[in-house]
Write an enzyme that holds these catalytic residues in place. Structure first.
Site, PDB file in Angstrom:
ATOM      1  N   LYS A  45      -9.286  -0.520  -5.519  1.00  0.00           N
ATOM      2  CA  LYS A  45      -9.841   0.320  -4.456  1.00  0.00           C
ATOM      3  C   LYS A  45      -9.486  -0.312  -3.108  1.00  0.00           C
ATOM      4  CE  LYS A  45     -12.460   3.335  -2.350  1.00  0.00           C
ATOM      5  NZ  LYS A  45     -11.975   4.720  -2.207  1.00  0.00           N
ATOM      6  N   ASN A  69     -12.604  15.056  -1.763  1.00  0.00           N
ATOM      7  CA  ASN A  69     -13.482  13.891  -1.786  1.00  0.00           C
ATOM      8  C   ASN A  69     -13.703  13.380  -0.376  1.00  0.00           C
ATOM      9  OD1 ASN A  69     -12.428  10.929  -1.224  1.00  0.00           O
ATOM     10  ND2 ASN A  69     -10.676  12.114  -1.992  1.00  0.00           N
ATOM     11  N   GLY A  72     -15.638   7.565   1.389  1.00  0.00           N
ATOM     12  CA  GLY A  72     -16.054   6.653   2.462  1.00  0.00           C
ATOM     13  C   GLY A  72     -15.863   5.192   2.124  1.00  0.00           C
ATOM     14  N   CYS A 128      -7.034   6.444   5.322  1.00  0.00           N
ATOM     15  CA  CYS A 128      -8.290   6.986   4.793  1.00  0.00           C
ATOM     16  C   CYS A 128      -8.840   8.040   5.762  1.00  0.00           C
ATOM     17  CB  CYS A 128      -9.328   5.888   4.585  1.00  0.00           C
ATOM     18  SG  CYS A 128     -10.896   6.590   4.017  1.00  0.00           S
ATOM     19  N   GLY A 269      -4.607  10.312  -9.128  1.00  0.00           N
ATOM     20  CA  GLY A 269      -5.988  10.214  -8.678  1.00  0.00           C
ATOM     21  C   GLY A 269      -6.856  11.250  -9.363  1.00  0.00           C
TER      22      GLY A 269
HETATM   23  C1  SIN Z   1     -12.291   7.147   0.390  1.00  0.00           C
HETATM   24  O1  SIN Z   1     -12.807   6.121  -0.055  1.00  0.00           O
HETATM   25  O2  SIN Z   1     -12.911   7.915   1.132  1.00  0.00           O
HETATM   26  C2  SIN Z   1     -10.880   7.486   0.054  1.00  0.00           C
HETATM   27  C3  SIN Z   1      -9.989   6.396   0.463  1.00  0.00           C
HETATM   28  C4  SIN Z   1      -8.714   6.878   1.022  1.00  0.00           C
HETATM   29  O3  SIN Z   1      -8.446   8.085   1.030  1.00  0.00           O
HETATM   30  O4  SIN Z   1      -7.939   6.057   1.510  1.00  0.00           O
END
Ligand code: SIN
Length: 309
Positions: A45, A69, A72, A128, A269
């Site tokens: 992650k 999604n 965060g 992100c 994903g």
């Molecule tokens: C997220 O954790 O919101 C997604 C992370 C990402 O899109 O880089």
């Protein structure tokens, strides 16, 4: 014999399929399970300085053809991942550490500490879309260049960038120039298509809580955008920077299309979240079948060779 292994920046992956940062890769248990699975690599992650709970739930919603999604960046904080890396490397497949940050100063701190733990590759996430009040860095070429130039000297393993989707050739060119100046070893594109909105007409409501329902789109619906970005950067760099294609890979055909456009590996994903770890075996079988039928022995036999009309 059909071979679905691949090499990214000199690092050999036993299979060209791996998880995208974010999908089932937050906790130690999830990362160990990826190690035990048929995934060709283990991608962490995206990590921040401190552990984060992430955005309020519901923050993921799957629908026919895709997902939205706004997680965060829930993660354990970089120290926990740095500690885990030696254990994860024992699975005999590359470990890719995804480095993020909530401000520019975070990136070098995390990059230096994670590099000391020696993952096989480091992916710097500039894309992100889900932190309220924080625009995607990858849409700001100057900020991107500042960050890349700060982390570049600290990273001794192959260093890549996770990029957002770009929608105009002018933006591919601007970002291509930045990347060309900074000495990047590989690229990963695309992150989710940021700030989409999915509405449930029954409930007359948005489907996720953060940001008023705005979130990153993933899954099959974003494949053409992902392919376009893979192709644009493959051509910009004349195939000299390896690309991980992410976005819209649900079956072997999708992966085949990414490779035709120039990708050297693909990440999954949405389909991983929906289907679980067995997806890696299925994708490998499906791609192997396609290659056999077409008479290709490996991805390199056709990578980047999509015909233009
Ligand atoms: C997220 O954790 O919101 C997604 C992370 C990402 O899109 O880089």
């Amino acid at each position: 014999m059909t071979d679905v292994s691949t090499t990214i920046a000199g690092v050999k992956f036993p299979s060209c399929f791996m998880n995208a940062a974010g999908a089932l890769c937050v906790t130690r248990e999830e990362l160990v399970s990826l190690g035990q699975s048929q995934a060709g690599g283990i991608v962490t992650k995206s990590m921040t300085i401190e552990a984060r709970q992430g955005n309020p739930e519901p923050r993921y919603y799957g629908f026919p053809g895709g997902s939205i999604n706004s997680m965060g960046l829930p993660n354990l904080g970089y120290r926990a991942y740095a500690e885990m890396i030696p254990e994860l490397k024992r699975f005999g497949k590359p470990v890719v550490a995804s480095v993020s940050g909530l401000c520019e100063e975070d990136f070098p701190v995390i990059a230096a500490a994670i590099n000391a733990a020696q993952p096989d590759l480091i992916e710097v996430n500039l894309s992100c879309p889900n932190i309220p009040g924080k625009p995607q860095i990858g849409y700001d070429p100057e900020a991107s260049e500042r960050i890349i130039k700060r982390v570049r000297p600290l990273i001794t393993v192959p260093m890549g960038l996770k990029l957002p989707p770009y929608f105009d050739p002018a933006h591919h060119a601007v970002m291509g120039e930045v990347i060309g100046r900074c000495g990047v070893d590989f690229l990963n594109m695309i992150n989710s298509v940021g700030n989409g909105l999915v509405v449930d007409p029954e409930r007359e409501a948005v489907v996720i809580k953060p940001k008023g329902g705005f979130g990153g789109l993933g899954g099959k619906i974003i494949k053409p955008v992902a392919l376009a970005n893979v192709r644009a950067f493959y051509k910009f760099f004349e195939g000299k920077i390896p690309i991980i294609g992410t976005g819209g890979v649900v079956d072997g055909v999708d992966a085949f299309e990414h490779f035709l456009c120039g990708a050297s590996a693909v990440q999954v994903g949405t389909v991983l979240v929906e289907e679980g770890l067995e997806v890696f075996g299925r994708l490998e079988t499906e791609l192997t079948e396609i290659l056999k039928n077409k008479g290709y022995r490996s991805i390199e036999d056709f990578r980047g060779a999509v015909k233009e009309l």
